[in-house]
Scaffold this motif. Structure first.
Motif, PDB file in Angstrom:
ATOM      1  N   GLY A  26       0.768  -1.238   0.000  1.00 35.57           N
ATOM      2  CA  GLY A  26       0.000   0.000   0.000  1.00 35.57           C
ATOM      3  C   GLY A  26       0.796   1.284   0.000  1.00 35.57           C
ATOM      4  N   TYR A  27       2.116   1.208  -0.202  1.00 33.64           N
ATOM      5  CA  TYR A  27       2.940   2.409  -0.222  1.00 33.64           C
ATOM      6  C   TYR A  27       2.975   3.031  -1.616  1.00 33.64           C
ATOM      7  N   ARG A  28       3.302   4.325  -1.652  1.00 33.71           N
ATOM      8  CA  ARG A  28       3.626   4.994  -2.912  1.00 33.71           C
ATOM      9  C   ARG A  28       5.142   4.899  -3.107  1.00 33.71           C
ATOM     10  N   VAL A  29       5.582   4.504  -4.286  1.00 30.76           N
ATOM     11  CA  VAL A  29       7.000   4.221  -4.516  1.00 30.76           C
ATOM     12  C   VAL A  29       7.530   5.050  -5.676  1.00 30.76           C
ATOM     13  N   THR A  30       8.592   5.804  -5.413  1.00 28.10           N
ATOM     14  CA  THR A  30       9.374   6.423  -6.484  1.00 28.10           C
ATOM     15  C   THR A  30      10.660   5.635  -6.612  1.00 28.10           C
ATOM     16  N   CYS A 215      11.168  -8.034   5.288  1.00 27.24           N
ATOM     17  CA  CYS A 215      11.844  -7.481   6.461  1.00 27.24           C
ATOM     18  C   CYS A 215      11.911  -5.959   6.380  1.00 27.24           C
ATOM     19  N   MET A 216      12.169  -5.434   5.198  1.00 25.03           N
ATOM     20  CA  MET A 216      12.234  -3.979   5.048  1.00 25.03           C
ATOM     21  C   MET A 216      10.879  -3.333   5.335  1.00 25.03           C
ATOM     22  N   ILE A 217       9.823  -3.973   4.892  1.00 23.16           N
ATOM     23  CA  ILE A 217       8.484  -3.465   5.192  1.00 23.16           C
ATOM     24  C   ILE A 217       8.224  -3.523   6.692  1.00 23.16           C
ATOM     25  N   TYR A 218       8.642  -4.606   7.336  1.00 21.31           N
ATOM     26  CA  TYR A 218       8.478  -4.728   8.786  1.00 21.31           C
ATOM     27  C   TYR A 218       9.221  -3.601   9.505  1.00 21.31           C
ATOM     28  N   CYS A 219      10.414  -3.263   9.028  1.00 21.66           N
ATOM     29  CA  CYS A 219      11.189  -2.182   9.641  1.00 21.66           C
ATOM     30  C   CYS A 219      10.457  -0.844   9.523  1.00 21.66           C
ATOM     31  N   ILE A 220       9.870  -0.584   8.358  1.00 21.00           N
ATOM     32  CA  ILE A 220       9.123   0.659   8.166  1.00 21.00           C
ATOM     33  C   ILE A 220       7.944   0.709   9.134  1.00 21.00           C
ATOM     34  N   GLN A 221       7.262  -0.397   9.271  1.00 19.12           N
ATOM     35  CA  GLN A 221       6.059  -0.436  10.102  1.00 19.12           C
ATOM     36  C   GLN A 221       6.366  -0.447  11.596  1.00 19.12           C
ATOM     37  N   ASN A 222       7.606  -0.771  11.956  1.00 17.52           N
ATOM     38  CA  ASN A 222       7.985  -0.860  13.374  1.00 17.52           C
ATOM     39  C   ASN A 222       9.213  -0.007  13.673  1.00 17.52           C
ATOM     40  N   ALA A 223       9.328   1.092  12.950  1.00 16.47           N
ATOM     41  CA  ALA A 223      10.542   1.911  13.043  1.00 16.47           C
ATOM     42  C   ALA A 223      10.779   2.464  14.439  1.00 16.47           C
TER      43      ALA A 223
END
Length: 312
Positions: A26-30, A215-223
């Motif tokens: 669900g993110y916007r990505v450049t 894992c990278m998505i998990y890091c964003i969500q649990n920063a």
């Protein structure tokens, strides 16, 4: 509001899988990439209105300033990857792997999160007998490892950064790499049918490319609970020697001939096993097994057809 992500080196081996996962989440990505290898690995994402692509150089300060100001999260994947590629062009390696990350760090605000992929090759030529944790001293033995480690250290001295020390990645990608050890062993097994292995007892850890993306998505969500620390990212059950890895591949390619050479040496001197306990305690664990990856690779390699310069 939907978080906006800037991914550099987005058309590479990891980036072309990561961007897909980020969009699915669900993110916007450049996506930024110089397309130095002429790859078209992001074509499958162009129909998604949340995806945008910029062709450009991560070392271009004016471009980076414009892109960074619109990002909530920055994932700097752009790099000259692997010891041989770095040795071929040391100047470019330093400018892309280190100086471009320093530029991002200087241009971003403290509110912008950076999730940075380092390599666990920074642990160097350890004994292979004891587990390397995030507190194990870093001793990179290649220019690739040195530039990645220095970039990590500078990010961790800044606010709002998470660094991931990746195990040797495996699995298929729209921008495929055959030089990674698991990918290489499987490809060699089904094309050449034989492999000569030096220093068969040297160990390292492995992780599936899609586990890295998750894992990278998990890091964003649990920063909030993870920033300011490095994390080893690998599959706990996949701390294997080169011999063990080759024999695992042979289970799926029975006619694969493996010769363990008693004389000679491998230029890659890495020999370590890795603990992923810190990441597991933070709530994330790699799930995809080596068996999953080998079966996936065998399927993918069937799509590659004949090698362009082999008359077979």
């Amino acid at each position: 509001m939907t978080a906006r992500l800037l991914v550099t080196g987005a058309a590479g081996y990891l980036g072309s899988v990561l961007c897909e996962h980020l969009l699915d989440a669900g993110y916007r990505v450049t996506a930024l990439d110089s397309l130095m290898y002429g790859q078209n690995s992001l074509f499958h994402l162009c129909a998604n209105p949340a995806f945008d692509f910029i062709e450009g150089d991560v070392r271009n300060e004016d471009l980076m300033q414009r892109l960074i100001k619109d990002a909530d999260v920055i994932i700097p994947l752009a790099a000259i990857v692997g010891a041989p590629a770095c040795k071929r062009d040391p100047g470019m390696t330093k400018s892309v792997n280190l100086e471009a990350v320093q530029l991002i760090n200087r241009l971003r605000s403290p509110q912008q999160l950076v999730v940075y992929p380092n390599t666990n090759s920074g642990y160097g030529a350890s004994t292979g007998d004891t587990y390397c944790t995030e507190d194990t001293p870093l001793d990179p033995i290649s220019l690739y490892g040195q530039t990645k480690v220095q970039a990590e250290l500078e990010l961790l001295e800044s606010p709002n950064a998470i660094t991931l020390r990746l195990a040797t990645v495996f699995g298929t990608s729209p921008r495929m790499r055959l030089d990674l050890l698991v990918n290489h062993f499987v490809y060699t097994a089904i094309t050449d049918g034989y492999l000569v292995i030096f220093e068969k007892d040297f160990k390292r850890n492995y992780v599936h490319i899609r586990d890295v993306a998750d894992c990278m998505i998990y890091c964003i969500q649990n920063a909030e609970k993870m920033t300011g620390r490095p994390y080893n990212v690998g599959l706990d059950e996949a701390n294997l020697s080169k011999e063990e890895l080759a024999l695992k591949v042979k289970e799926y390619v029975p006619n694969f001939y493996i010769h363990f050479a008693p004389i000679g040496s491998d230029p890659d001197k890495r020999n370590y096993i890795v603990s992923n306990q810190r990441l597991r305690e933070a709530g994330f664990e790699a799930k995809r097994t080596l068996d999953d990856g080998i079966k996936e690779l065998l399927k993918g390699y069937r799509m590659m057809g004949r090698a362009p310069f082999k008359n077979i």
